[in-house]
Design a protein around this motif. Sequence first.
Motif, PDB file in Angstrom:
ATOM      1  N   ALA A 111       0.862  -1.186   0.000  1.00 18.87           N
ATOM      2  CA  ALA A 111       0.000   0.000   0.000  1.00 18.87           C
ATOM      3  C   ALA A 111       0.892   1.228   0.000  1.00 18.87           C
ATOM      4  CB  ALA A 111      -0.920   0.012   1.219  1.00 18.87           C
ATOM      5  N   ASN A 112       0.604   2.172  -0.882  1.00 20.62           N
ATOM      6  CA  ASN A 112       1.393   3.399  -0.947  1.00 20.62           C
ATOM      7  C   ASN A 112       0.670   4.399  -1.839  1.00 20.62           C
ATOM      8  OD1 ASN A 112       3.437   5.302  -0.736  1.00 20.62           O
ATOM      9  ND2 ASN A 112       5.081   3.862  -1.238  1.00 20.62           N
ATOM     10  N   ASN A 113       0.867   5.668  -1.538  1.00 26.23           N
ATOM     11  CA  ASN A 113       0.363   6.767  -2.365  1.00 26.23           C
ATOM     12  C   ASN A 113      -1.159   6.774  -2.476  1.00 26.23           C
ATOM     13  OD1 ASN A 113       1.103   9.114  -3.778  1.00 26.23           O
ATOM     14  ND2 ASN A 113       0.888   8.089  -5.759  1.00 26.23           N
ATOM     15  N   ASN A 114      -1.847   6.238  -1.476  1.00 24.75           N
ATOM     16  CA  ASN A 114      -3.314   6.230  -1.457  1.00 24.75           C
ATOM     17  C   ASN A 114      -3.754   6.702  -0.076  1.00 24.75           C
ATOM     18  OD1 ASN A 114      -6.050   5.690  -1.377  1.00 24.75           O
ATOM     19  ND2 ASN A 114      -5.888   3.774  -2.506  1.00 24.75           N
ATOM     20  N   ALA A 115      -3.917   8.012   0.071  1.00 27.56           N
ATOM     21  CA  ALA A 115      -4.252   8.586   1.372  1.00 27.56           C
ATOM     22  C   ALA A 115      -5.619   8.139   1.881  1.00 27.56           C
ATOM     23  CB  ALA A 115      -4.169  10.111   1.304  1.00 27.56           C
ATOM     24  N   PRO A 116      -6.676   8.089   1.046  1.00 25.21           N
ATOM     25  CA  PRO A 116      -7.961   7.588   1.563  1.00 25.21           C
ATOM     26  C   PRO A 116      -7.852   6.175   2.127  1.00 25.21           C
ATOM     27  CG  PRO A 116      -8.292   8.714  -0.516  1.00 25.21           C
ATOM     28  CD  PRO A 116      -6.821   8.605  -0.331  1.00 25.21           C
ATOM     29  N   TYR A 117      -7.090   5.319   1.449  1.00 28.21           N
ATOM     30  CA  TYR A 117      -6.905   3.963   1.951  1.00 28.21           C
ATOM     31  C   TYR A 117      -6.138   3.982   3.273  1.00 28.21           C
ATOM     32  CZ  TYR A 117      -5.321  -0.858   2.319  1.00 28.21           C
ATOM     33  OH  TYR A 117      -5.069  -2.120   2.781  1.00 28.21           O
ATOM     34  N   ALA A 118      -5.129   4.833   3.381  1.00 31.56           N
ATOM     35  CA  ALA A 118      -4.345   4.921   4.609  1.00 31.56           C
ATOM     36  C   ALA A 118      -5.222   5.341   5.784  1.00 31.56           C
ATOM     37  CB  ALA A 118      -3.185   5.901   4.422  1.00 31.56           C
ATOM     38  N   MET A 175     -12.317   3.009 -20.094  1.00 31.47           N
ATOM     39  CA  MET A 175     -11.551   3.984 -19.324  1.00 31.47           C
ATOM     40  C   MET A 175     -12.061   4.063 -17.892  1.00 31.47           C
ATOM     41  SD  MET A 175     -11.484   8.115 -19.768  1.00 31.47           S
ATOM     42  CE  MET A 175     -13.126   8.155 -19.005  1.00 31.47           C
ATOM     43  N   ILE A 176     -13.380   4.052 -17.725  1.00 30.99           N
ATOM     44  CA  ILE A 176     -13.964   4.110 -16.383  1.00 30.99           C
ATOM     45  C   ILE A 176     -13.491   2.919 -15.550  1.00 30.99           C
ATOM     46  CG2 ILE A 176     -16.113   3.953 -15.070  1.00 30.99           C
ATOM     47  CD1 ILE A 176     -17.475   5.497 -17.322  1.00 30.99           C
ATOM     48  N   VAL A 177     -13.523   1.741 -16.147  1.00 32.22           N
ATOM     49  CA  VAL A 177     -13.112   0.538 -15.419  1.00 32.22           C
ATOM     50  C   VAL A 177     -11.629   0.610 -15.053  1.00 32.22           C
ATOM     51  CG1 VAL A 177     -12.877  -1.972 -15.533  1.00 32.22           C
ATOM     52  CG2 VAL A 177     -14.901  -0.861 -16.512  1.00 32.22           C
ATOM     53  N   ALA A 178     -10.787   0.974 -16.023  1.00 32.34           N
ATOM     54  CA  ALA A 178      -9.342   1.040 -15.768  1.00 32.34           C
ATOM     55  C   ALA A 178      -9.016   2.074 -14.694  1.00 32.34           C
ATOM     56  CB  ALA A 178      -8.600   1.372 -17.063  1.00 32.34           C
ATOM     57  N   ALA A 179      -9.685   3.225 -14.728  1.00 31.55           N
ATOM     58  CA  ALA A 179      -9.444   4.256 -13.721  1.00 31.55           C
ATOM     59  C   ALA A 179      -9.944   3.805 -12.354  1.00 31.55           C
ATOM     60  CB  ALA A 179     -10.128   5.557 -14.129  1.00 31.55           C
ATOM     61  N   ALA A 180     -11.084   3.115 -12.315  1.00 29.58           N
ATOM     62  CA  ALA A 180     -11.606   2.610 -11.043  1.00 29.58           C
ATOM     63  C   ALA A 180     -10.634   1.627 -10.415  1.00 29.58           C
ATOM     64  CB  ALA A 180     -12.968   1.955 -11.263  1.00 29.58           C
ATOM     65  N   VAL A 181     -10.052   0.758 -11.236  1.00 28.35           N
ATOM     66  CA  VAL A 181      -9.072  -0.194 -10.721  1.00 28.35           C
ATOM     67  C   VAL A 181      -7.894   0.553 -10.092  1.00 28.35           C
ATOM     68  CG1 VAL A 181      -7.393  -1.957 -11.366  1.00 28.35           C
ATOM     69  CG2 VAL A 181      -9.708  -2.055 -12.286  1.00 28.35           C
ATOM     70  N   PHE A 182      -7.410   1.570 -10.778  1.00 27.84           N
ATOM     71  CA  PHE A 182      -6.262   2.326 -10.263  1.00 27.84           C
ATOM     72  C   PHE A 182      -6.605   3.029  -8.956  1.00 27.84           C
ATOM     73  CE2 PHE A 182      -3.799   6.235  -9.825  1.00 27.84           C
ATOM     74  CZ  PHE A 182      -2.504   5.756  -9.944  1.00 27.84           C
ATOM     75  N   TYR A 183      -7.712   3.763  -8.936  1.00 25.81           N
ATOM     76  CA  TYR A 183      -8.008   4.585  -7.768  1.00 25.81           C
ATOM     77  C   TYR A 183      -8.601   3.794  -6.604  1.00 25.81           C
ATOM     78  CZ  TYR A 183      -6.661   8.733 -10.290  1.00 25.81           C
ATOM     79  OH  TYR A 183      -5.918   9.670 -10.962  1.00 25.81           O
ATOM     80  N   LEU A 184      -8.969   2.550  -6.828  1.00 24.45           N
ATOM     81  CA  LEU A 184      -9.381   1.674  -5.735  1.00 24.45           C
ATOM     82  C   LEU A 184      -8.225   0.825  -5.222  1.00 24.45           C
ATOM     83  CD1 LEU A 184     -12.867   0.461  -7.029  1.00 24.45           C
ATOM     84  CD2 LEU A 184     -12.452   1.917  -5.023  1.00 24.45           C
ATOM     85  N   SER A 185      -7.111   0.852  -5.918  1.00 21.85           N
ATOM     86  CA  SER A 185      -5.972   0.041  -5.521  1.00 21.85           C
ATOM     87  C   SER A 185      -5.284   0.634  -4.287  1.00 21.85           C
ATOM     88  CB  SER A 185      -4.955  -0.042  -6.668  1.00 21.85           C
ATOM     89  OG  SER A 185      -3.769  -0.671  -6.235  1.00 21.85           O
ATOM     90  N   PRO A 186      -4.908  -0.206  -3.314  1.00 22.17           N
ATOM     91  CA  PRO A 186      -4.176   0.311  -2.144  1.00 22.17           C
ATOM     92  C   PRO A 186      -2.848   0.954  -2.520  1.00 22.17           C
ATOM     93  CG  PRO A 186      -5.061  -1.870  -1.688  1.00 22.17           C
ATOM     94  CD  PRO A 186      -5.253  -1.627  -3.155  1.00 22.17           C
ATOM     95  N   ALA A 187      -2.240   0.511  -3.613  1.00 20.00           N
ATOM     96  CA  ALA A 187      -0.984   1.093  -4.094  1.00 20.00           C
ATOM     97  C   ALA A 187      -1.246   1.820  -5.404  1.00 20.00           C
ATOM     98  CB  ALA A 187       0.069   0.009  -4.292  1.00 20.00           C
ATOM     99  N   GLN A 188      -0.918   3.119  -5.432  1.00 19.28           N
ATOM    100  CA  GLN A 188      -1.181   3.934  -6.627  1.00 19.28           C
ATOM    101  C   GLN A 188       0.129   4.558  -7.111  1.00 19.28           C
ATOM    102  OE1 GLN A 188      -4.428   6.624  -5.649  1.00 19.28           O
ATOM    103  NE2 GLN A 188      -5.790   4.917  -5.161  1.00 19.28           N
ATOM    104  N   PHE A 189       1.022   3.677  -7.570  1.00 14.51           N
ATOM    105  CA  PHE A 189       2.298   4.146  -8.090  1.00 14.51           C
ATOM    106  C   PHE A 189       2.088   4.804  -9.456  1.00 14.51           C
ATOM    107  CE2 PHE A 189       3.572   0.474  -5.390  1.00 14.51           C
ATOM    108  CZ  PHE A 189       4.309   1.186  -4.457  1.00 14.51           C
ATOM    109  N   PRO A 190       2.884   5.828  -9.787  1.00  7.64           N
ATOM    110  CA  PRO A 190       2.705   6.513 -11.075  1.00  7.64           C
ATOM    111  C   PRO A 190       2.822   5.587 -12.278  1.00  7.64           C
ATOM    112  CG  PRO A 190       4.165   7.776  -9.651  1.00  7.64           C
ATOM    113  CD  PRO A 190       3.936   6.465  -8.971  1.00  7.64           C
ATOM    114  N   TRP A 191       3.680   4.554 -12.176  1.00  4.57           N
ATOM    115  CA  TRP A 191       3.865   3.672 -13.324  1.00  4.57           C
ATOM    116  C   TRP A 191       2.691   2.729 -13.553  1.00  4.57           C
ATOM    117  CZ3 TRP A 191       7.153   4.068  -9.117  1.00  4.57           C
ATOM    118  CH2 TRP A 191       7.098   3.046  -8.165  1.00  4.57           C
TER     119      TRP A 191
END
Length: 463
Positions: free
Chosen positions: A314-321, A372-388
């Motif tokens: 988990a990293n770079n996801n303040a709501p999850y933290a 795009m909605i699905v791919a973005a949801a996966v990213f922003y729901l992920s506990p780790a949101q690394f730029p790559w």
Amino acid sequence: MTSALPLVAIAIVLVASQVVLAGLAPGYAAAKPVRIAEVLPLIGLLSFPAALGLLAVPRLAALAPGRIALITMIGCGLAMRLVWLGAPAPLEDDFYRYLWDGALVAHGEDPYAASPQAISSAQEPGAQLAHLREAGAATLSRINFPELRTIYPLTAEAAFALAHTIAPWSLDGLRLVFIAADLAALVLLVALLRRSGRSALLASLYWLNPLVVHATTATAHVDGLVPPLVLGALLLVMNARGAAGLSLIGLAAGVKVWPLLLAPVLIAELVRRGRVPWFAVALLAAVTLAVLAPVLRTVLEPASGLRAYSAGWANNNAPYAWASYGLYLMFGEGSVVQPLLRLCLALAAGLVAISVARTPRRDTAGIVFAMMIVAAAVFYLSPAQFPWYAPGFLALAAGAAYMPLLIASATLPAYYLFFPLWESGQRDLFLYGAAFLHVLPVAIAVLWHRRRRNDLQGAGERG
């Protein structure tokens, strides 16, 4: 010609910023920054050109996509990537695992059989492994989390092996493979934009995106393999080649598992065309099982990288933290709450995919937007949101020309504040505070865009 001059100026800034970043890379590779001032050039040289590029979108969309304009776009994107050849990767070491895995696969060894640490300490590893251990000693000693077995499925491993064949033990070998993947994504994105009735020059939102260049070329992350597979799957399905399209989704899952959540959108599109794609779905299942089986086979064994990642990263996801901290206060440490939180997030992403797939789409642009909605949801729901991790949804956002999500190109570089805050003992300041910097502007833009669209629709109905 006058109208194109601002775009030429922006293109020069984009290329120049990468030249400067490549020049600064040795300093970032030599030691971890301990002061925020040390990472500000990196953040600024990624964020400012990205924001400048987004401001140019209206002019870009209005410019005729002639041959000269397209050649200029391709040339600038190649220049942004080629300047990294020979430069070290700034603040990154994931590629050492890629290099080691690629060497194993290229020489017929099983990358899933043992962790790098186990191979390093083995008394009698076998003649082939002993040779690779000696030849790749510099790589083997730099792998992060060496006690864990590899997490990467077969599509990724094949790319690593290809890179090793091109240039053994070389970061540039990986870069050449990922540059080729970006080129393929560009070609597919141009085809997709033309099919959607949009300017092909909007492909520059991905191809000339500084964050994408940094993720796929500068730091050589495997996530750059996902966009061409996803875009290719979309185009194949839109051309009524469902079996081939879903097979590409299966191959994309062999890079990172999450593209499987795009399958419901494509399957729903095939169903709406008049037939249930049983063979295509069966082929998707077979390809997915084939590329994931080796890594899944090790998930219950000691030192499983996949198990460690899914349970603890988990990293770079303040709501999850903050959610995790609240659950810790309520239930204490060592409870099942953390695994349940992760499971809930995974289920939420699945529900988004199913919900989006159930909504009728009438054209190519609608399908791109849905994916795009699905791919973005996966990213922003992920506990780790690394730029790559972002190229997967940024490629689709470019195809949809959806500005609110493209803003992430300019905000995600704030992740690099992590390094000085971590090194100076201010880890919590990053996890619970600074990690909001990349997500809040995107969330505000998405909500504003949605409200504005609803207001316009309401005005149209009243009119």
